[in-house]
Motif scaffolding. Sequence first.
Motif, PDB file in Angstrom:
ATOM      1  N   MET A   1     140.433 -23.490 -14.111  1.00  0.00           N
ATOM      2  CA  MET A   1     139.919 -24.207 -12.940  1.00  0.00           C
ATOM      3  C   MET A   1     138.400 -24.081 -12.898  1.00  0.00           C
ATOM      4  N   THR A   2     137.760 -25.188 -12.617  1.00  0.00           N
ATOM      5  CA  THR A   2     136.311 -25.180 -12.441  1.00  0.00           C
ATOM      6  C   THR A   2     136.009 -25.743 -11.056  1.00  0.00           C
ATOM      7  N   ARG A   3     135.072 -25.087 -10.351  1.00  0.00           N
ATOM      8  CA  ARG A   3     134.702 -25.607  -9.048  1.00  0.00           C
ATOM      9  C   ARG A   3     133.570 -26.625  -9.209  1.00  0.00           C
ATOM     10  N   LEU A   4     133.791 -27.812  -8.641  1.00  0.00           N
ATOM     11  CA  LEU A   4     132.734 -28.826  -8.627  1.00  0.00           C
ATOM     12  C   LEU A   4     132.192 -28.943  -7.202  1.00  0.00           C
ATOM     13  N   VAL A   5     130.864 -28.990  -7.077  1.00  0.00           N
ATOM     14  CA  VAL A   5     130.242 -29.174  -5.749  1.00  0.00           C
ATOM     15  C   VAL A   5     129.305 -30.375  -5.810  1.00  0.00           C
ATOM     16  N   TYR A   6     129.313 -31.161  -4.734  1.00  0.00           N
ATOM     17  CA  TYR A   6     128.564 -32.419  -4.694  1.00  0.00           C
ATOM     18  C   TYR A   6     127.596 -32.411  -3.525  1.00  0.00           C
ATOM     19  N   PHE A   7     126.461 -33.071  -3.696  1.00  0.00           N
ATOM     20  CA  PHE A   7     125.455 -33.108  -2.630  1.00  0.00           C
ATOM     21  C   PHE A   7     124.889 -34.516  -2.431  1.00  0.00           C
ATOM     22  N   ALA A   8     124.394 -34.733  -1.208  1.00  0.00           N
ATOM     23  CA  ALA A   8     123.691 -35.969  -0.830  1.00  0.00           C
ATOM     24  C   ALA A   8     124.579 -37.183  -1.116  1.00  0.00           C
ATOM     25  N   TRP A   9     124.035 -38.273  -1.717  1.00  0.00           N
ATOM     26  CA  TRP A   9     124.880 -39.465  -1.856  1.00  0.00           C
ATOM     27  C   TRP A   9     125.978 -39.310  -2.894  1.00  0.00           C
ATOM     28  N   VAL A  10     125.890 -38.352  -3.785  1.00  0.00           N
ATOM     29  CA  VAL A  10     127.011 -38.082  -4.690  1.00  0.00           C
ATOM     30  C   VAL A  10     128.203 -37.584  -3.859  1.00  0.00           C
ATOM     31  N   ARG A  11     127.926 -36.657  -2.940  1.00  0.00           N
ATOM     32  CA  ARG A  11     128.956 -36.135  -2.039  1.00  0.00           C
ATOM     33  C   ARG A  11     129.547 -37.244  -1.161  1.00  0.00           C
ATOM     34  N   GLU A  12     128.646 -38.076  -0.592  1.00  0.00           N
ATOM     35  CA  GLU A  12     129.136 -39.131   0.298  1.00  0.00           C
ATOM     36  C   GLU A  12     130.014 -40.142  -0.436  1.00  0.00           C
ATOM     37  N   ARG A  13     129.621 -40.510  -1.655  1.00  0.00           N
ATOM     38  CA  ARG A  13     130.385 -41.532  -2.376  1.00  0.00           C
ATOM     39  C   ARG A  13     131.718 -40.994  -2.877  1.00  0.00           C
ATOM     40  N   ILE A  14     131.727 -39.741  -3.342  1.00  0.00           N
ATOM     41  CA  ILE A  14     132.990 -39.156  -3.802  1.00  0.00           C
ATOM     42  C   ILE A  14     133.893 -38.851  -2.611  1.00  0.00           C
ATOM     43  N   GLY A  15     133.249 -38.582  -1.467  1.00  0.00           N
ATOM     44  CA  GLY A  15     134.043 -38.393  -0.249  1.00  0.00           C
ATOM     45  C   GLY A  15     134.461 -36.961  -0.011  1.00  0.00           C
ATOM     46  N   LYS A  16     133.942 -36.026  -0.779  1.00  0.00           N
ATOM     47  CA  LYS A  16     134.193 -34.604  -0.509  1.00  0.00           C
ATOM     48  C   LYS A  16     133.012 -33.778  -0.997  1.00  0.00           C
ATOM     49  N   ALA A  17     132.905 -32.572  -0.440  1.00  0.00           N
ATOM     50  CA  ALA A  17     131.773 -31.709  -0.765  1.00  0.00           C
ATOM     51  C   ALA A  17     132.068 -30.829  -1.968  1.00  0.00           C
ATOM     52  N   GLU A  18     133.365 -30.550  -2.203  1.00  0.00           N
ATOM     53  CA  GLU A  18     133.703 -29.686  -3.336  1.00  0.00           C
ATOM     54  C   GLU A  18     135.170 -29.838  -3.665  1.00  0.00           C
ATOM     55  N   GLU A  19     135.525 -29.450  -4.887  1.00  0.00           N
ATOM     56  CA  GLU A  19     136.928 -29.455  -5.296  1.00  0.00           C
ATOM     57  C   GLU A  19     137.084 -28.559  -6.522  1.00  0.00           C
ATOM     58  N   ASP A  20     138.307 -28.036  -6.698  1.00  0.00           N
ATOM     59  CA  ASP A  20     138.620 -27.261  -7.896  1.00  0.00           C
ATOM     60  C   ASP A  20     139.428 -28.160  -8.812  1.00  0.00           C
ATOM     61  N   ILE A  21     139.064 -28.182 -10.079  1.00  0.00           N
ATOM     62  CA  ILE A  21     139.626 -29.175 -10.984  1.00  0.00           C
ATOM     63  C   ILE A  21     139.945 -28.517 -12.329  1.00  0.00           C
ATOM     64  N   VAL A  22     141.034 -28.969 -12.939  1.00  0.00           N
ATOM     65  CA  VAL A  22     141.366 -28.493 -14.291  1.00  0.00           C
ATOM     66  C   VAL A  22     140.865 -29.530 -15.286  1.00  0.00           C
ATOM     67  N   LEU A  23     140.040 -29.104 -16.203  1.00  0.00           N
ATOM     68  CA  LEU A  23     139.420 -30.050 -17.136  1.00  0.00           C
ATOM     69  C   LEU A  23     140.144 -30.032 -18.478  1.00  0.00           C
ATOM     70  N   PRO A  24     140.380 -31.225 -19.081  1.00  0.00           N
ATOM     71  CA  PRO A  24     140.976 -31.295 -20.427  1.00  0.00           C
ATOM     72  C   PRO A  24     140.067 -30.568 -21.436  1.00  0.00           C
TER      73      PRO A  24
END
Lengths: 84, 84, 154, 154
Positions: A1-24
């Motif tokens: 699992m990797t934690r992704l965090v987003y800020f400013a318009w990246v955060r607004e467009r993705i619609g969340k501030a952070e998420e934990d994701i499993v990467l291939p």
Amino acid sequence: MTRLVYFAWVRERIGKAEEDIVLPASVRTVSDLLTHLTSLGEEYEAALQFPEVIRVAIDQEHVEHDEPIAGAREIGLFPPMTGG
Amino acid sequence: MTRLVYFAWVRERIGKAEEDIVLPASVRTVSDLLTHLTSLGEEYEAALQFPEVIRVAIDQEHVEHDEPIAGAREIGLFPPMTGG
Amino acid sequence: MTAPVTIRVQAEDFDLQSEIDRMTGGRGEIGAVVTFTGLCRDEGGRLEALELEHYPGMAEVEMTRIAQAAVERFSLEGITAIHRHGRINVGENIVLVIAAASHRQAAFDGANFMMDFLKTAAPFWKKEHGASGQAGDWIAARDADDAARDKWKN
Amino acid sequence: MTAPVTIRVQAEDFDLQSEIDRMTGGRGEIGAVVTFTGLCRDEGGRLEALELEHYPGMAEVEMTRIAQAAVERFSLEGITAIHRHGRINVGENIVLVIAAASHRQAAFDGANFMMDFLKTAAPFWKKEHGASGQAGDWIAARDADDAARDKWKN
């Protein structure tokens, strides 16, 4: 699992501030990560359609897009900074 | 009558902060004034022995040593400035 | 002693004189203090406020890194950088940098250097709030800020 | 409006935040404020205080002249210069310059320019008071200050 965090318009467009994701395993670099995320849905596509403007930090340190992401605990994606 | 005002070590060496003085008609420029004052006593000589370092203001405005002094109400003599 | 480095990211305003006194109090080697304060402009009446977002943790780390580079490069006797976050109305303070040195040019250069890198490397973003109440756009990065930063390359 | 110019020569200390607030209060066009504060150094423990002498009247006139040149040259939105006189102990403030502008480089340049000319053209003189109580010498003018001033010639 990797934690992704987003800020400013990246955060607004993705619609969340952070998420934990499993990467291939095929996702090796920052650049691979941006391409992978774009495939996850139109909100990601809207945020990351111009990957060259996206700034990235691995574990809170600025990196270039060719940086390997192996071992990263937290990856931040955001627009160019405009503080000060 | 012309008012002369002295500052810093020029004042200390001459031994007064200001005086009103009648100048001979032959004293036409700042340079003439410095030479004239040097003849008035050893305290003036001690203050003005290196006239090239003395800064001069006529009516509170900086002037060069070749400036005519006709019409001056107040002439200030002082060392290079060290404020700030 | 090593030069004191103070870094803060906070919602509250700051007081320049208190921040300077905290740095210089009782220190006879400081002859020059330069401060930079960035304020929220109204852009010709168009804006009412800015919203300042930051990356908690990374913002402080990056500001500390820049501050330490400034201390080393200009032999500063102390440096402080305080950046506010949240809503900041027109006329209010956004950021404060204080650089102290023995002589004046080092203090000027230290504060200028800190600001140039803070603008381009510290993770903060500004969003506009229009004067008529509407939600505004995110401010775009300026090439001029990158150029200002690049003048320190040698 | 024309940029406000505030010039004072005084024995009392000053407060930076109050002086800035007085200049910037209610003005949405100011985005950057740079201050320079000069303090009395102890010169490695050798000094206890400085005595600041000035030419009353001319000091204010000359400071005003420099301030107006700075406003014009850097399009400043305001400038303040306060110079203290009399005895100033180690660690105390001697001089304050505040330059306000729309953008940061103008504010930095305005304050730097004001200080360079204030040091070389405003009629002030410093005398040292030694740490062991003895009367000291008048400080000599520094060539470096003339060189700093001359960088503004263009």
